[in-house]
Design a protein around this motif. Structure first.
Motif, mmCIF file in Angstrom:
data_model
loop_
_atom_site.group_PDB
_atom_site.id
_atom_site.type_symbol
_atom_site.label_atom_id
_atom_site.label_comp_id
_atom_site.label_asym_id
_atom_site.label_seq_id
_atom_site.Cartn_x
_atom_site.Cartn_y
_atom_site.Cartn_z
ATOM 1 N N SER A 40 -13.150 2.021 5.040
ATOM 2 C CA SER A 40 -12.936 2.297 6.294
ATOM 3 C C SER A 40 -11.278 2.095 6.136
ATOM 4 C CB SER A 40 -13.360 1.414 7.453
ATOM 5 O OG SER A 40 -12.879 -0.022 7.217
ATOM 6 N N PHE A 41 -10.697 1.502 5.073
ATOM 7 C CA PHE A 41 -9.284 1.316 4.833
ATOM 8 C C PHE A 41 -8.600 2.645 4.240
ATOM 9 C CE2 PHE A 41 -11.013 -2.916 5.323
ATOM 10 C CZ PHE A 41 -10.164 -3.186 6.413
ATOM 11 N N PRO A 42 -7.516 2.770 4.258
ATOM 12 C CA PRO A 42 -6.630 3.992 3.951
ATOM 13 C C PRO A 42 -6.736 4.063 2.285
ATOM 14 C CG PRO A 42 -5.358 2.907 5.173
ATOM 15 C CD PRO A 42 -6.462 1.938 5.148
ATOM 16 N N ILE A 43 -6.960 5.367 1.923
ATOM 17 C CA ILE A 43 -6.672 5.958 0.513
ATOM 18 C C ILE A 43 -5.463 6.205 0.192
ATOM 19 C CG2 ILE A 43 -7.517 7.575 -1.405
ATOM 20 C CD1 ILE A 43 -10.158 7.877 0.566
ATOM 21 N N LEU A 44 -4.810 5.723 -0.954
ATOM 22 C CA LEU A 44 -3.625 5.902 -1.300
ATOM 23 C C LEU A 44 -3.548 7.328 -2.187
ATOM 24 C CD1 LEU A 44 -2.779 2.494 -2.933
ATOM 25 C CD2 LEU A 44 -2.133 3.445 -0.686
ATOM 26 N N ALA A 45 -2.231 7.788 -2.316
ATOM 27 C CA ALA A 45 -1.773 8.986 -2.856
ATOM 28 C C ALA A 45 -0.928 8.957 -4.074
ATOM 29 C CB ALA A 45 -1.209 9.955 -1.853
ATOM 30 N N ARG A 46 -0.705 10.029 -4.648
ATOM 31 C CA ARG A 46 0.292 10.023 -5.819
ATOM 32 C C ARG A 46 -0.292 9.429 -6.982
ATOM 33 N NH1 ARG A 46 5.888 10.608 -2.702
ATOM 34 N NH2 ARG A 46 5.345 12.301 -1.312
ATOM 35 N N LYS A 47 0.462 8.276 -7.440
ATOM 36 C CA LYS A 47 0.075 7.572 -8.813
ATOM 37 C C LYS A 47 -1.011 6.506 -8.322
ATOM 38 C CE LYS A 47 3.723 4.096 -9.154
ATOM 39 N NZ LYS A 47 4.428 3.515 -10.161
ATOM 40 N N PHE A 48 -1.208 6.531 -7.491
ATOM 41 C CA PHE A 48 -2.125 5.348 -6.767
ATOM 42 C C PHE A 48 -3.384 6.047 -6.268
ATOM 43 C CE2 PHE A 48 1.546 3.049 -6.500
ATOM 44 C CZ PHE A 48 1.319 1.784 -7.571
ATOM 45 N N GLY A 50 -6.878 7.518 -5.420
ATOM 46 C CA GLY A 50 -8.342 6.832 -5.363
ATOM 47 C C GLY A 50 -8.317 5.510 -5.096
ATOM 48 N N LEU A 51 -7.232 4.832 -5.213
ATOM 49 C CA LEU A 51 -7.158 3.304 -4.776
ATOM 50 C C LEU A 51 -6.864 3.251 -3.335
ATOM 51 C CD1 LEU A 51 -4.769 2.064 -7.657
ATOM 52 C CD2 LEU A 51 -7.441 2.067 -7.521
ATOM 53 N N ARG A 52 -7.159 2.043 -2.536
ATOM 54 C CA ARG A 52 -7.189 1.904 -1.231
ATOM 55 C C ARG A 52 -6.514 0.774 -1.179
ATOM 56 N NH1 ARG A 52 -11.333 4.455 1.892
ATOM 57 N NH2 ARG A 52 -12.817 5.758 0.575
ATOM 58 N N ASP A 58 2.803 -8.687 5.994
ATOM 59 C CA ASP A 58 3.704 -7.911 5.068
ATOM 60 C C ASP A 58 3.093 -7.980 3.551
ATOM 61 O OD1 ASP A 58 5.640 -7.760 6.963
ATOM 62 O OD2 ASP A 58 6.656 -9.732 6.402
ATOM 63 N N TYR A 59 1.924 -8.259 3.154
ATOM 64 C CA TYR A 59 1.342 -8.162 2.111
ATOM 65 C C TYR A 59 0.380 -7.025 2.038
ATOM 66 C CZ TYR A 59 3.560 -12.269 1.094
ATOM 67 O OH TYR A 59 4.774 -13.426 0.712
ATOM 68 N N ARG A 60 0.233 -6.493 1.051
ATOM 69 C CA ARG A 60 -0.988 -5.352 0.626
ATOM 70 C C ARG A 60 -1.940 -5.839 -0.480
ATOM 71 N NH1 ARG A 60 1.454 -4.724 4.747
ATOM 72 N NH2 ARG A 60 2.840 -2.868 5.472
ATOM 73 N N VAL A 61 -2.935 -5.386 -0.164
ATOM 74 C CA VAL A 61 -4.138 -5.802 -1.426
ATOM 75 C C VAL A 61 -4.493 -4.423 -1.478
ATOM 76 C CG1 VAL A 61 -6.612 -6.490 -1.724
ATOM 77 C CG2 VAL A 61 -5.030 -7.821 0.061
ATOM 78 N N ILE A 62 -4.411 -3.999 -3.124
ATOM 79 C CA ILE A 62 -4.625 -2.725 -3.644
ATOM 80 C C ILE A 62 -6.192 -3.010 -4.272
ATOM 81 C CG2 ILE A 62 -3.903 -0.813 -5.064
ATOM 82 C CD1 ILE A 62 -2.005 -1.415 -2.608
ATOM 83 N N TYR A 63 -6.805 -2.126 -3.832
ATOM 84 C CA TYR A 63 -8.331 -2.123 -4.569
ATOM 85 C C TYR A 63 -8.900 -0.926 -4.686
ATOM 86 C CZ TYR A 63 -10.201 -1.524 0.142
ATOM 87 O OH TYR A 63 -10.475 -0.806 1.326
ATOM 88 N N SER A 64 -9.965 -1.080 -5.529
ATOM 89 C CA SER A 64 -10.818 0.055 -5.855
ATOM 90 C C SER A 64 -12.106 -0.439 -5.656
ATOM 91 C CB SER A 64 -10.770 0.239 -7.320
ATOM 92 O OG SER A 64 -11.433 1.502 -7.630
ATOM 93 N N ILE A 65 -13.032 0.699 -5.191
ATOM 94 C CA ILE A 65 -14.501 0.646 -5.043
ATOM 95 C C ILE A 65 -15.166 1.342 -5.985
ATOM 96 C CG2 ILE A 65 -16.594 1.149 -3.431
ATOM 97 C CD1 ILE A 65 -14.571 1.439 -1.364
#
Length: 83
Positions: A40-48, A50-52, A58-65
């Motif tokens: 349910s969390f946003p999908i990133l674009a450009r060089k990221f 496919g990642l979410r 103020d922190y971001r957790v970048i992850y992949s399913i």
């Protein structure tokens, strides 16, 4: 669907850069939200693409399913997260 949570080795270094209270808050939020709501969390674009991302203050957790696993790739402050 319930996902397993896995961490990339470099995430340990990311967490060492964050003060202990923030790191504990981030980890508890990951355990609370990602196993059930990872899709349910946003999908990133450009060089990221496919990642979410998961926003925690103020922190971001970048992850992949990957199949039945959520792989945490990076945890960092929002000003550094997308570099």
């Amino acid at each position: 669907m319930s996902y397993k949570i896995a961490f990339k080795k470099s995430v340990g270094r990311d967490l060492k850069k964050i003060d202990k209270d923030q790191a504990d808050r981030i980890l508890s939020k990951i355990e609370e939200d990602l196993p059930e709501k990872a899709e349910s969390f946003p999908i990133l674009a450009r060089k990221f693409s496919g990642l979410r991302k998961l926003r925690i203050g103020d922190y971001r957790v970048i992850y992949s399913i990957l199949d039945d696993t959520v792989l945490i790739l990076r945890i960092s402050h929002r000003r550094d997260a997308y570099r």
